[in-house]
Design a protein around this motif. Sequence first.
Motif, PDB file in Angstrom:
ATOM      1  N   GLY A 641       3.927 -16.108 -24.506  1.00 43.69           N
ATOM      2  CA  GLY A 641       4.529 -17.400 -24.185  1.00 43.69           C
ATOM      3  C   GLY A 641       5.047 -17.497 -22.762  1.00 43.69           C
ATOM      4  N   SER A 642       6.023 -18.383 -22.555  1.00 46.06           N
ATOM      5  CA  SER A 642       6.472 -18.744 -21.207  1.00 46.06           C
ATOM      6  C   SER A 642       7.233 -17.627 -20.509  1.00 46.06           C
ATOM      7  N   LYS A 643       7.799 -16.685 -21.262  1.00 46.52           N
ATOM      8  CA  LYS A 643       8.578 -15.623 -20.623  1.00 46.52           C
ATOM      9  C   LYS A 643       7.699 -14.747 -19.736  1.00 46.52           C
ATOM     10  N   LEU A 644       6.436 -14.584 -20.101  1.00 46.81           N
ATOM     11  CA  LEU A 644       5.519 -13.813 -19.266  1.00 46.81           C
ATOM     12  C   LEU A 644       5.330 -14.500 -17.923  1.00 46.81           C
ATOM     13  N   GLU A 645       5.141 -15.817 -17.938  1.00 43.25           N
ATOM     14  CA  GLU A 645       4.954 -16.567 -16.692  1.00 43.25           C
ATOM     15  C   GLU A 645       6.222 -16.526 -15.842  1.00 43.25           C
ATOM     16  N   GLN A 646       7.383 -16.611 -16.497  1.00 46.99           N
ATOM     17  CA  GLN A 646       8.648 -16.517 -15.762  1.00 46.99           C
ATOM     18  C   GLN A 646       8.769 -15.158 -15.082  1.00 46.99           C
ATOM     19  N   ALA A 647       8.372 -14.115 -15.793  1.00 46.84           N
ATOM     20  CA  ALA A 647       8.439 -12.762 -15.222  1.00 46.84           C
ATOM     21  C   ALA A 647       7.527 -12.648 -14.006  1.00 46.84           C
ATOM     22  N   ARG A 648       6.340 -13.200 -14.112  1.00 43.92           N
ATOM     23  CA  ARG A 648       5.408 -13.156 -12.980  1.00 43.92           C
ATOM     24  C   ARG A 648       5.952 -13.919 -11.790  1.00 43.92           C
ATOM     25  N   SER A 649       6.542 -15.081 -12.049  1.00 42.63           N
ATOM     26  CA  SER A 649       7.051 -15.898 -10.943  1.00 42.63           C
ATOM     27  C   SER A 649       8.230 -15.235 -10.246  1.00 42.63           C
ATOM     28  N   LEU A 650       9.004 -14.415 -10.986  1.00 49.20           N
ATOM     29  CA  LEU A 650      10.150 -13.720 -10.400  1.00 49.20           C
ATOM     30  C   LEU A 650       9.798 -12.301  -9.958  1.00 49.20           C
ATOM     31  N   GLU A 651       8.512 -11.948 -10.060  1.00 48.39           N
ATOM     32  CA  GLU A 651       8.026 -10.633  -9.632  1.00 48.39           C
ATOM     33  C   GLU A 651       8.707  -9.494 -10.394  1.00 48.39           C
ATOM     34  N   ILE A 652       8.909  -9.703 -11.669  1.00 53.32           N
ATOM     35  CA  ILE A 652       9.530  -8.686 -12.526  1.00 53.32           C
ATOM     36  C   ILE A 652       8.436  -7.800 -13.114  1.00 53.32           C
ATOM     37  N   THR A 653       8.707  -6.518 -13.200  1.00 45.04           N
ATOM     38  CA  THR A 653       7.723  -5.586 -13.742  1.00 45.04           C
ATOM     39  C   THR A 653       7.417  -5.911 -15.203  1.00 45.04           C
ATOM     40  N   ILE A 654       6.119  -6.002 -15.512  1.00 43.14           N
ATOM     41  CA  ILE A 654       5.666  -6.330 -16.862  1.00 43.14           C
ATOM     42  C   ILE A 654       5.147  -5.049 -17.522  1.00 43.14           C
ATOM     43  N   LEU A 655       5.591  -4.800 -18.749  1.00 47.45           N
ATOM     44  CA  LEU A 655       5.190  -3.605 -19.481  1.00 47.45           C
ATOM     45  C   LEU A 655       4.520  -3.974 -20.793  1.00 47.45           C
TER      46      LEU A 655
END
Length: 668
Positions: A641-655
């Motif tokens: 959902g949208s939390k993945l896109e938010q993480a990408r926009s804030l340059e947060i590491t995705i695991l």
Amino acid sequence: MDSNEAGIKVRQLAEEINKHDYNYYVLDSPVISDREYDLMKRELEKLEKEYPQLVTPDSPTQRVGGKPLETFTSVSHAVPMLSLDNAFNENELLDFVRRAKNLSGVSNLEYVVEPKMDGLAVSLLYQDGGLVRGATRGDGQVGEDITHNLRTIKSIPLKLKERVDLEVRGEVYFPRKAFQDLNDRRAEQGEPLFANPRNAAAGSMRQLDPAVAASRPLNIYIYGMGSFEGFPLKNHLEMLNYLKSLGLRVNPHTAVYTDFEEVIQACKDWSLKRYELPYEIDGMVIKINDLKIQAQVGYTTRSPRWAVAFKFPAEQVETTVEDIQVSVGRTGALTPIALLTPVKVSGSVIKRASLHNQDILREKGVKIGDRVIIHKAGEVIPELVKVLKEKRTGQEKDFIMPENCPACGQEVTLIPGEVALRCLNSTCPVQMYERIVHFASRGAMDIEGLGPAAARLLLENGLVEDVADLYYLNKERLMSLDRMGEKSASKLLEALEVSKNNPLSKLLNGLGSRFLGGKGSRVIAEHFKSLDRIISASVEEMISIPEIGPKIAASVFEFFKNPANLKVVEKLRSTGVNFKQVQEQGKAQEQLFEGQAFVLTGKLQNHSRQEAQNLIEGLGGRVTSSVSRSTNYVVVGENPGSKLEQARSLEITILTEEQLQQMASSEK
């Protein structure tokens, strides 16, 4: 040689070595042989040993030094290290330039375009030309002091070519080849692999022992300054050239454009050329060149208005599903895996993609032989996007989930309320492998030297059938195995003996009851104080414990009612493994996630949401419900959902879920 002569010689050698370090690590143009360099370094080390009063903080010999830290200290940034707003398409880039022109009142702006490194943002503080402190970005206002690790990066000068006071910002990264070599070595040693170069760089910089960071060939590019006051600079390119003149490493692929159409074309060109670079980039950074106009355009609360990051689109590639196989996890969950014709996606070769469970398999309608579109979700997870049904030839084959476990042959079960089929056979060999790996992991019994490769070796040679058998191993049996010499066998046996004294909470976590993680294990162990009390406890007694819900309580209760599990417990008892909750030693060692904020999103396959939260909190981290600039990691499952896109926009590491487990058991 007296001390005055030695002092002169030490300064000459240090200057000469620093010059050669600059040629080698910054310019990539060495002018002497490695042997000549080593002899020079050895002479300096010899003199500094004879005359320790001559050792200075910026000496080339001081790249690695001092004891490991016990903890990181906080650093407040004098000028905030803000994140950049992201643009994902041409229209969003045009919106950026329209706003910049309106705010500045200038219609003929110049733009600097540079690769957006996929690494760890850091600040370096120099005083009188010497490096005095380095820090992570953190939340932009406060970061962590990682000076001890930054000093190990040979492309970071310990002393600048001018005696100036300034703070610079840069990106620490892992070159692709070095990252692959590191993972190859970890694979050979049976250690979990790093998920990607960015995580490897971040993990290396967050080591308490600088020797670990020094063993990894990290690099850096400097992209700006914290403050320009006192420096007669007119534009960003001039700033970069000045930083380069000081001996700092600046990306050579930086360019200036006056026509924004050329900026857009440069972004498109680099989207295709990025894989030719020896390091990973995930976009391009566009900045207004003129520093006065930058100041005029200003900032929002979280990002500069004079800069934007163009993020490359997720690359989608067509390939073929050659087969579908089923994997079995530690808890017995069966997961269908699409085996693909190998294809390069976002810089790496993809051969497999999880289809998660039978519901997803049916929903996407995947058949063996199908042409499909895949990409990396969040630039990390291989994902099958869709089936190209119009390309079917009629030769494709349906795939049906098996009725029996592919590892042990026992009939699988669909537990009410769950979507995954499960093998409930406690002696299933694949589950046993996963259980041994989990039992030995950092968050559980922390048995050094017992990684995935060693666990597989023990099982394949019939040396163990359950986790208790680990404590019955002897040196002769271990040395009979391939790749297991006397030294390795002795170290493993020593680690096993040490693990017997672990507190009950670690043993409880290692036994692997479903839904029970590190924090839940500690809570239960602290309440009951002994394993025998836990075994005899009712569900109601467990539910009465704060933070223990009915799902965990029922799981623990059922686990210890299983005769096979009780047999393992008795075998462990006879070897002298501690069954009491004693004061935990080395607590700081296990707090791998201390101070780190995690967000969980999507359906996880091998952990419940509570189990994943327990794992994180048990290692000192915290789980929050929303993504923000203070979030360190976002763990994604199915349909994030949208939390993945938010993480990408804030340059947060995705695991991924698997990467979270690897971090929990291997980050050292």
